[in-house]
Design a protein around this motif. Structure first.
Motif, short mmCIF file in Angstrom:
data_model
loop_
_atom_site.label_atom_id
_atom_site.label_comp_id
_atom_site.label_asym_id
_atom_site.label_seq_id
_atom_site.Cartn_x
_atom_site.Cartn_y
_atom_site.Cartn_z
N SER A 69 0.58 -1.18 0.10
CA SER A 69 0.03 0.14 0.06
C SER A 69 0.80 1.23 0.09
CB SER A 69 -0.96 -0.12 1.15
OG SER A 69 -1.91 1.09 1.12
N HIS A 70 0.63 2.25 1.08
CA HIS A 70 1.52 3.17 1.31
C HIS A 70 3.06 3.41 1.77
CE1 HIS A 70 -0.42 2.43 5.20
NE2 HIS A 70 0.61 3.07 5.64
N ASN A 71 3.40 2.01 2.14
CA ASN A 71 4.59 1.93 2.40
C ASN A 71 5.83 2.26 1.33
OD1 ASN A 71 3.26 0.90 4.59
ND2 ASN A 71 4.88 -0.51 5.17
N LEU A 72 6.88 2.45 1.74
CA LEU A 72 8.02 2.57 0.72
C LEU A 72 8.34 1.40 0.10
CD1 LEU A 72 10.24 5.22 2.53
CD2 LEU A 72 8.43 5.62 0.87
N GLU A 73 9.09 1.62 -1.23
CA GLU A 73 9.23 0.43 -2.13
C GLU A 73 10.04 -1.02 -1.80
OE1 GLU A 73 10.08 0.26 -6.71
OE2 GLU A 73 10.68 1.90 -5.59
N PRO A 74 11.03 -0.78 -0.69
CA PRO A 74 11.63 -2.01 -0.20
C PRO A 74 10.51 -3.00 0.50
CG PRO A 74 13.03 -0.02 0.50
CD PRO A 74 11.48 0.68 -0.11
N ASP A 75 9.31 -2.19 1.01
CA ASP A 75 8.39 -3.38 1.86
C ASP A 75 7.58 -3.93 0.88
OD1 ASP A 75 9.54 -2.29 4.10
OD2 ASP A 75 7.81 -0.95 4.78
N ASN A 76 6.93 -4.95 1.28
CA ASN A 76 5.71 -5.43 0.60
C ASN A 76 4.90 -6.31 1.38
OD1 ASN A 76 4.21 -6.28 -1.65
ND2 ASN A 76 5.91 -6.41 -3.00
N GLY A 77 3.72 -6.84 1.07
CA GLY A 77 2.94 -7.39 1.79
C GLY A 77 1.97 -8.38 1.07
N VAL A 78 1.14 -9.12 2.00
CA VAL A 78 0.10 -9.92 1.15
C VAL A 78 -1.25 -9.95 2.30
CG1 VAL A 78 0.66 -11.96 2.53
CG2 VAL A 78 -0.55 -12.40 0.39
N LYS A 79 -2.32 -9.85 1.47
CA LYS A 79 -3.63 -10.03 2.36
C LYS A 79 -4.73 -10.74 1.68
CE LYS A 79 -5.94 -5.70 0.76
NZ LYS A 79 -6.62 -4.48 1.15
N LEU A 80 -5.54 -11.56 2.63
CA LEU A 80 -6.38 -12.31 1.71
C LEU A 80 -7.75 -11.72 1.68
CD1 LEU A 80 -4.34 -14.48 2.35
CD2 LEU A 80 -6.08 -16.07 2.99
N TYR A 136 9.17 -3.90 -7.40
CA TYR A 136 9.81 -4.82 -8.40
C TYR A 136 9.85 -6.50 -7.62
CZ TYR A 136 13.34 -3.72 -4.72
OH TYR A 136 13.94 -3.73 -3.40
N THR A 137 9.46 -6.55 -6.12
CA THR A 137 9.55 -7.80 -5.54
C THR A 137 8.05 -8.38 -5.67
OG1 THR A 137 8.82 -6.40 -3.49
CG2 THR A 137 11.03 -6.92 -3.92
N SER A 138 7.05 -7.67 -6.44
CA SER A 138 5.74 -8.18 -6.33
C SER A 138 5.62 -9.52 -7.24
CB SER A 138 4.72 -7.21 -6.81
OG SER A 138 4.54 -6.20 -5.74
N PRO A 139 6.42 -9.69 -8.60
CA PRO A 139 6.17 -10.65 -9.34
C PRO A 139 6.52 -12.05 -8.79
CG PRO A 139 6.91 -8.99 -10.77
CD PRO A 139 7.07 -8.45 -9.36
N GLU A 158 -4.20 -15.39 -12.12
CA GLU A 158 -3.26 -14.05 -12.03
C GLU A 158 -3.63 -12.98 -12.68
OE1 GLU A 158 0.82 -14.45 -11.44
OE2 GLU A 158 0.81 -16.70 -11.39
N PHE A 159 -4.12 -11.96 -12.10
CA PHE A 159 -4.74 -10.74 -12.68
C PHE A 159 -3.47 -9.81 -13.16
CE2 PHE A 159 -8.47 -12.18 -11.10
CZ PHE A 159 -9.53 -11.66 -11.58
N GLY A 160 -2.31 -10.03 -12.73
CA GLY A 160 -1.05 -9.06 -12.71
C GLY A 160 -1.10 -7.98 -12.22
N ILE A 161 -0.77 -6.58 -12.56
CA ILE A 161 -0.80 -5.55 -11.88
C ILE A 161 -2.01 -4.76 -11.80
CG2 ILE A 161 0.18 -3.03 -11.87
CD1 ILE A 161 2.73 -4.40 -12.82
N VAL A 162 -2.72 -4.71 -10.68
CA VAL A 162 -3.99 -4.12 -10.56
C VAL A 162 -4.16 -3.29 -9.27
CG1 VAL A 162 -5.64 -5.78 -11.76
CG2 VAL A 162 -4.97 -6.08 -9.35
#
Length: 548
Positions: A69-80, A136-139, A158-162
């Protein structure tokens, strides 16, 4: 599913997505969120859990969104995402946390235990939709999610980038075909189509102009608006900035969270005095507006302002449709500016419910109204319409008197324009622009509805954010001992003083919020409360400083 068929769960983990860190990670307000290099095994395991959840829900589709979401680029996450497009049921958060943190050697047995615990029929088909943001870590993480789904014989799509809201929307549509078509194109057709329809009924007048500047936070929302822009037929002239080119970094000194928290203009946007600007966050689920005056002072129009604008217009249309038996309420968190709460209750005469921070809490509370408007001050929110509301409004639009029908038809267009599943920056942007156009408003007139109390937000790093415990919708602390008494004493020193502290649900920090009758007083109060947190809750690093 016999235990032997769970062996592939361990095999995938060991060979492709091993757990390489002992860092404990918790399913929080918006799922798991941390440094991307700590997440691959977590995302794989959430693929497993999504399949189990789908089967518990009789094969209905579950969503997985890879984003921070609004975090900076080095972070990532996953939610259901649950079948109705809502956040994962809260009782499953502990299950998700347990599955994410067990060793690889215990993964197979823990998966088997969870299947038994939730009584999942593993013979059923399972469907999981997977989306990701532009990091860049999302794929790589999306691939781990797919492998988790495949390991338990589910079907990933997979919907790709949305944007996050587009994925929520598609999950909802897949499980309820009356809501729309479960594709990105179906989303545009419904949301943007409703906007174009309603704009053809509303003449541009007053001080409203059709030009809108947009800060895309160098994320996915701006990219999708760039696609949408070409189909607007001149109804809205979008001038887009921060689309991810020219070395712009995701959410860095731009985007809705930066604008809201720092109360500064984002980099990368050309500014014209009094020109309204809409600022999205990195995954397109938050929206705030602002404008600069002729002295380059920034005037913020945040989630509170969006909520009051939408609620007042919906109330006007309900009155015009004579749908008086429908009740509308507005849901806020402790971050809502006190002036907005007074305006809603005293001027708009709309009831307000205050809940804990986190969209899941707001969404749930909004369901208790026929029409529930919920927004966090950070710009995350939407409107929910009950089946009763939709049927009542549709009946008036068909059978009512001419003026009633006109108002009811506008309401039906608003409903179609609204992504009811989750806060959606694109949908909310079109809703705001619709109301401003309908009322002929300039951003200055929108802001003039009430005067915000000056406020300040700060972050404090402590040894353990969970040492802070709260009650009363996070407005009061119950631990550590003495902290709430200190906050009360400090707030009592200032006119219109109000402050609270809470552990962040998305970052390993404690958040401080303060309001007072002047900006200097709000800044001082926030800093003093931050010092109290530092002293009483085990602060680490640099001690918060008082403003000069």
């Amino acid at each position: 599913m016999p235990p032997s068929s769970l062996r592939v769960v361990y095999a995938f983990a060991r060979e492709m997505h091993p757990k390489t860190s002992d860092v404990f990670i918790q399913y929080g307000t918006a799922g798991f969120r941390t440094k991307a290099n700590l997440l691959e095994h977590v995302v794989y395991r959430m693929g497993l859990l999504a399949v189990i959840r789908s089967r518990v829900k009789n094969g209905r589709t579950i969503g997985m969104m890879i984003t921070a979401s609004h975090n900076l680029e080095p972070d990532n996450g996953v939610k259901l995402v649950d079948p109705d497009g809502e956040m994962l049921e809260q009782s499953w958060e502990e299950i998700a946390t347990r599955l994410a943190n067990v060793s690889d050697n215990d993964l197979e047995s823990t998966t088997e235990q969870i299947i038994k615990q939730v009584n999942a029929d593993m013979s059923l088909k399972a469907s999981v939709f997977i989306g990701m943001d532009t990091r860049y870590t999302s794929p790589r993480l999306a691939a781990a999610a797919s492998n988790g789904v495949i390991a338990l014989k589910g079907t990933p799509r997979e919907f790709g980038i949305v944007t996050t809201p587009i994925l929520h929307y598609c999950v909802k549509c897949r499980n309820d075909n009356t809501y729309g078509i479960p594709t990105e194109e179906g989303y545009y057709e419904k949301i943007v189509g409703a906007f174009k329809t309603i704009r053809q009924k509303l003449p541009v007048f007053g001080e409203y102009n059709t030009t809108l500047y947009v800060d895309g936070a160098n994320g996915v929302g701006g990219k999708k608006l760039n696609i949408i822009r070409k189909s607007l037929d001149g109804e809205l002239d979008l001038q887009l900035f921060n689309l991810g080119g020219n070395g712009g970094k995701l959410n860095l000194n731009c985007g809705a969270d930066f604008v809201k928290v720092s109360q500064k203009q984002p980099v990368g946007v050309e500014h014209v005095p009094y020109q309204r600007v809409a600022s999205l966050d990195g995954d397109g689920d938050r929206l705030v507006y602002y404008y600069l005056d002729d002295k380059e002072n920034m005037h913020l129009l945040d989630g509170d302002r969006i909520a009051t604008l939408l609620a007042s217009y919906i109330a006007e249309l309900l009155k015009g449709a004579e749908a008086g038996d429908l009740n509308m309420g507005l849901v806020q968190t402790a971050y809502a500016n006190g002036a907005s709460t007074r305006y809603i209750t005293e001027e708009l005469k709309v009831p307000v419910t205050c809940v804990k921070t986190g969209v899941k809490h707001l969404h749930h509370a909004a369901l208790s109204y026929d029409i529930g408007v919920y927004f966090e001050a950070n710009g995350h929110g939407t409107v929910i319409y009950s089946d009763k509301a939709k049927k009542t409004i549709a009946k008036i639009a068909h059978d009512g008197e001419p003026e009633q029908r006109k108002s009811a038809q506008l309401l039906l267009n608003l409903i179609d324009m609204t992504n009811e599943t989750v806060g959606d920056a694109i949908s909310d942007l079109f809703l705001v622009e619709t109301v401003l156009c309908a009322r002929g408003l300039h951003a200055r007139q929108w802001r003039a509805a009430y005067a915000d109390l000056p406020c300040r937000q700060l972050k404090v790093t402590v040894q353990d954010r969970n040492a802070i415990a709260t009650t009363d919708a996070e407005r009061r602390c119950t631990a550590p001992e003495g902290l709430q008494a200190a906050v009360d004493a400090l707030a009592g020193k200032y006119a219109s003083g109000r402050a609270f502290v809470r552990p962040s649900g998305t970052e390993d920090i404690v958040r401080v919020y303060a309001e007072a009758d002047s900006q200097l007083a709000a800044d001082k109060l926030a800093a003093e409360v931050a010092q109290a947190v530092y002293e009483l809750a085990g602060g680490v690093g640099e001690r918060p400083q008082l403003p000069a």
